[in-house]
Design a protein around this motif. Structure first.
Motif, PDB file in Angstrom:
ATOM      1  N   ARG A   1      49.066 -22.015  -1.734  1.00 30.06           N
ATOM      2  CA  ARG A   1      50.219 -21.749  -0.608  1.00 30.06           C
ATOM      3  C   ARG A   1      50.815 -20.658  -0.908  1.00 30.06           C
ATOM      4  O   ARG A   1      51.361 -19.965  -1.936  1.00 30.06           O
ATOM      5  CB  ARG A   1      51.111 -23.205  -0.914  1.00 30.06           C
ATOM      6  CG  ARG A   1      52.217 -22.725   0.086  1.00 30.06           C
ATOM      7  CD  ARG A   1      53.598 -24.112   0.106  1.00 30.06           C
ATOM      8  NE  ARG A   1      53.914 -24.161  -1.272  1.00 30.06           N
ATOM      9  CZ  ARG A   1      55.227 -23.211  -1.481  1.00 30.06           C
ATOM     10  NH1 ARG A   1      55.776 -22.745  -0.605  1.00 30.06           N
ATOM     11  NH2 ARG A   1      55.835 -23.527  -2.719  1.00 30.06           N
TER      12      ARG A   1
ATOM     13  N   GLN B   1      42.361 -29.412 -14.040  1.00 31.83           N
ATOM     14  CA  GLN B   1      40.805 -29.707 -13.891  1.00 31.83           C
ATOM     15  C   GLN B   1      40.112 -29.778 -15.187  1.00 31.83           C
ATOM     16  O   GLN B   1      39.460 -30.513 -15.376  1.00 31.83           O
ATOM     17  CB  GLN B   1      40.282 -28.475 -13.044  1.00 31.83           C
ATOM     18  CG  GLN B   1      38.885 -28.755 -12.680  1.00 31.83           C
ATOM     19  CD  GLN B   1      38.115 -27.779 -11.919  1.00 31.83           C
ATOM     20  OE1 GLN B   1      37.809 -26.622 -12.600  1.00 31.83           O
ATOM     21  NE2 GLN B   1      37.934 -27.861 -10.616  1.00 31.83           N
TER      22      GLN B   1
ATOM     23  N   ALA C   1      46.420 -25.508 -11.447  1.00 31.32           N
ATOM     24  CA  ALA C   1      45.030 -26.206 -10.951  1.00 31.32           C
ATOM     25  C   ALA C   1      43.784 -26.171 -11.905  1.00 31.32           C
ATOM     26  O   ALA C   1      43.220 -27.162 -12.291  1.00 31.32           O
ATOM     27  CB  ALA C   1      44.520 -25.819  -9.677  1.00 31.32           C
TER      28      ALA C   1
ATOM     29  N   GLU D   1      34.102 -29.156  -3.817  1.00 27.03           N
ATOM     30  CA  GLU D   1      34.929 -29.860  -2.365  1.00 27.03           C
ATOM     31  C   GLU D   1      36.290 -30.482  -2.723  1.00 27.03           C
ATOM     32  O   GLU D   1      36.906 -30.809  -1.419  1.00 27.03           O
ATOM     33  CB  GLU D   1      33.867 -31.191  -2.299  1.00 27.03           C
ATOM     34  CG  GLU D   1      32.410 -30.633  -1.785  1.00 27.03           C
ATOM     35  CD  GLU D   1      31.386 -32.025  -1.752  1.00 27.03           C
ATOM     36  OE1 GLU D   1      32.239 -33.133  -1.795  1.00 27.03           O
ATOM     37  OE2 GLU D   1      30.457 -31.704  -1.257  1.00 27.03           O
ATOM     38  N   ARG D   2      36.845 -30.505  -3.877  1.00 29.94           N
ATOM     39  CA  ARG D   2      38.228 -30.876  -4.164  1.00 29.94           C
ATOM     40  C   ARG D   2      39.106 -29.798  -3.945  1.00 29.94           C
ATOM     41  O   ARG D   2      40.409 -30.151  -4.651  1.00 29.94           O
ATOM     42  CB  ARG D   2      38.233 -31.765  -5.341  1.00 29.94           C
ATOM     43  CG  ARG D   2      37.344 -33.068  -5.119  1.00 29.94           C
ATOM     44  CD  ARG D   2      37.199 -33.955  -6.301  1.00 29.94           C
ATOM     45  NE  ARG D   2      38.014 -33.994  -7.030  1.00 29.94           N
ATOM     46  CZ  ARG D   2      38.118 -34.470  -8.434  1.00 29.94           C
ATOM     47  NH1 ARG D   2      36.958 -34.605  -8.974  1.00 29.94           N
ATOM     48  NH2 ARG D   2      39.155 -34.814  -9.267  1.00 29.94           N
ATOM     49  N   VAL D   3      38.820 -28.580  -3.903  1.00 29.00           N
ATOM     50  CA  VAL D   3      39.618 -27.480  -4.255  1.00 29.00           C
ATOM     51  C   VAL D   3      40.945 -27.596  -3.139  1.00 29.00           C
ATOM     52  O   VAL D   3      40.811 -27.753  -2.043  1.00 29.00           O
ATOM     53  CB  VAL D   3      38.908 -26.070  -4.125  1.00 29.00           C
ATOM     54  CG1 VAL D   3      39.957 -25.032  -4.147  1.00 29.00           C
ATOM     55  CG2 VAL D   3      38.063 -26.046  -5.357  1.00 29.00           C
ATOM     56  N   THR D   4      42.113 -27.643  -3.543  1.00 31.34           N
ATOM     57  CA  THR D   4      43.421 -27.433  -2.803  1.00 31.34           C
ATOM     58  C   THR D   4      43.700 -25.876  -2.489  1.00 31.34           C
ATOM     59  O   THR D   4      43.957 -25.133  -3.603  1.00 31.34           O
ATOM     60  CB  THR D   4      44.375 -28.166  -3.540  1.00 31.34           C
ATOM     61  OG1 THR D   4      44.244 -29.329  -3.781  1.00 31.34           O
ATOM     62  CG2 THR D   4      45.648 -28.053  -2.495  1.00 31.34           C
ATOM     63  N   PRO D   5      43.967 -25.587  -1.200  1.00 30.49           N
ATOM     64  CA  PRO D   5      44.008 -24.288  -0.825  1.00 30.49           C
ATOM     65  C   PRO D   5      45.574 -23.879  -1.402  1.00 30.49           C
ATOM     66  O   PRO D   5      46.418 -24.493  -1.637  1.00 30.49           O
ATOM     67  CB  PRO D   5      44.159 -24.230   0.611  1.00 30.49           C
ATOM     68  CG  PRO D   5      43.628 -25.760   1.183  1.00 30.49           C
ATOM     69  CD  PRO D   5      43.698 -26.589  -0.111  1.00 30.49           C
TER      70      PRO D   5
ATOM     71  N   GLN E   1      49.866 -21.059  -9.181  1.00 28.19           N
ATOM     72  CA  GLN E   1      49.223 -22.510  -8.481  1.00 28.19           C
ATOM     73  C   GLN E   1      47.791 -22.412  -9.244  1.00 28.19           C
ATOM     74  O   GLN E   1      47.298 -23.572  -9.368  1.00 28.19           O
ATOM     75  CB  GLN E   1      49.298 -22.134  -7.064  1.00 28.19           C
ATOM     76  CG  GLN E   1      50.714 -22.281  -6.354  1.00 28.19           C
ATOM     77  CD  GLN E   1      50.522 -21.810  -4.976  1.00 28.19           C
ATOM     78  OE1 GLN E   1      49.893 -22.840  -4.177  1.00 28.19           O
ATOM     79  NE2 GLN E   1      51.143 -20.832  -4.535  1.00 28.19           N
ATOM     80  N   ARG E   2      47.089 -21.176  -9.020  1.00 28.08           N
ATOM     81  CA  ARG E   2      45.698 -21.384  -9.357  1.00 28.08           C
ATOM     82  C   ARG E   2      45.746 -21.617 -10.948  1.00 28.08           C
ATOM     83  O   ARG E   2      44.723 -22.545 -11.326  1.00 28.08           O
ATOM     84  CB  ARG E   2      45.124 -19.860  -9.337  1.00 28.08           C
ATOM     85  CG  ARG E   2      43.738 -19.623  -9.967  1.00 28.08           C
ATOM     86  CD  ARG E   2      43.367 -18.265  -9.750  1.00 28.08           C
ATOM     87  NE  ARG E   2      42.848 -17.916  -8.272  1.00 28.08           N
ATOM     88  CZ  ARG E   2      42.495 -16.849  -7.841  1.00 28.08           C
ATOM     89  NH1 ARG E   2      42.711 -15.820  -8.613  1.00 28.08           N
ATOM     90  NH2 ARG E   2      41.903 -16.677  -6.651  1.00 28.08           N
TER      91      ARG E   2
END
Length: 378
Positions: A371, A276, A272, A365-369, A268-269
């Protein structure tokens, strides 16, 4: 006798299927080359090196690791720690080559060579040579023995058995599962006087790399394991499943689940970061054009965005510039408020200037946690 590969339950298979979907998606996205791919690969390898060595107590910033990777002097690391990092980087580089080697087979010589690459600067620890005696792992605080490796006379036979399994055993098992079991068996055999943990994590990365779905830096979980909370969980599950001494029986499913969870979270990381990277590179191209700067300056700005520190030599090498060209570009970026210089001559480096700080804050501020795949299931 080695520890056996466990049978997966239904929700383990569901987690594994999600991991494979993410890996395939990453593979498709990486098939199309982009300007930022090389920088992202370098950062991921540096973070893998950072994670695996942090577990052993060697804490180094990503920027200094990238300097060591480039053959430069790090700015904030002792020579002792720099040698540890350089050794591990050499081993991971070799693993990258082995992952693509067409006629590769595992053998004890390869494993001993990797161990020598990692700790060859500790000649008193007989790097690359199987330990001649007993080995005990102690709690770093209490000094209590938490694990005792198998007797020294058993180690050569166990290594032969592990090598045979790596080449022929459980070949129908999913790659993350085989890689997890390779890691678990090697770390419990503990065949060398030092470097066993790093070697086991590196072997896990090699097994993943050999399936050719992705290059090792995109499939490794070493960065994830190096996080403080994950490191604690890592030692806890190793201790619970492996018990206090070599005892190759019992269920290893909890260990495999721990690794599958790490793969899922790290995938996931990485996904992302890949998304980005494309977004920030495009945005920086627009900003550089609006400022009337050379398009190549995007490379320096991307490095300043992705890392805490930028050095002129790295930008110069990335863009194949002369020292004068690189220095002029960085002066222009400083004048435009993108960079802030520190230090002098060889120790000079650049950090984010006011404009870059604002951009970093906006993306932060836009980082998605992430899962957790197991906590989100019944």
């Amino acid at each position: 006798m080695l520890y056996s590969t466990p049978a997966l339950q239904a929700f383990d298979k569901a987690v594994l299927a999600e991991i494979e979907d993410m890996r395939q998606e990453l593979k498709y996205r990486l098939a199309e080359p982009h300007r930022w791919d090389g920088r992202l690969r370098r950062q991921l390898q540096a973070r893998a090196i950072q994670g695996s060595n942090a577990i052993e107590g060697y804490r180094v910033g990503v920027e200094d690791i990238q300097s060591i990777m480039a053959g430069e002097e790090p700015l904030e690391v002792s020579s002792l720690v720099a040698r540890e990092i350089a050794g591990y980087q050499q081993a991971l580089t070799y693993i990258g080559l082995l992952s693509r080697a067409p006629d590769f087979r595992y053998d004890a010589g390869v494993l001993n060579a990797l161990n020598f690459m990692m700790i060859g600067h500790h000649r008193n620890k007989t790097p690359g040579v199987v330990r001649p005696g007993a080995i005990y792992i102690r709690d770093s605080v209490s000094r209590e023995v938490v694990y005792e490796g198998p007797d020294a006379e058993l180690v050569p036979g166990l290594m032969d058995e592990l090598v045979a399994w790596l080449n022929e055993g459980d070949l129908d098992a999913p790659s993350p599962v085989r890689a997890a079991m390779a890691h678990f068996n090697l770390v419990n055999i503990h065949p060398w006087r030092d470097g066993n943990g790093r070697m086991s994590r590196a072997l896990q990365t090699l097994v993943l790399g050999r399936d050719l779905i992705m290059t090792p830096e995109f499939s490794s979980i070493e960065e994830w394991l190096g996080q403080h909370r994950a490191t604690i969980e890592y030692y806890d599950v190793l201790g619970a499943v492996g018990r206090r001494r070599w005892s190759p029986h019992g269920d290893t499913l909890d260990w495999v689940r721990f690794c599958l969870r790490a793969h899922h979270m790290q995938a996931q990381r990485v996904a992302a970061r890949l998304s980005q990277a494309g977004e920030i590179w495009t945005l920086l191209e627009e900003q550089v054009d609006a400022d009337g700067l050379n398009t190549r300056c995007v490379s320096a700005l991307y490095e300043a965005f992705a890392s805490r520190r930028l050095r002129r030599s790295r930008y110069q090498a990335d863009e194949e510039l002369s020292q004068g060209q690189a220095a002029r570009d960085l002066r222009d970026l400083t004048a435009k408020g993108w960079l802030q210089p520190y230090g002098e001559t060889k120790g000079r480096y650049y950090e984010a200037g006011p404009r870059m700080v604002r951009l970093k804050d906006e993306f932060a501020e836009r980082v998605t946690p992430l899962r957790d795949p197991y906590r989100s299931r019944p």
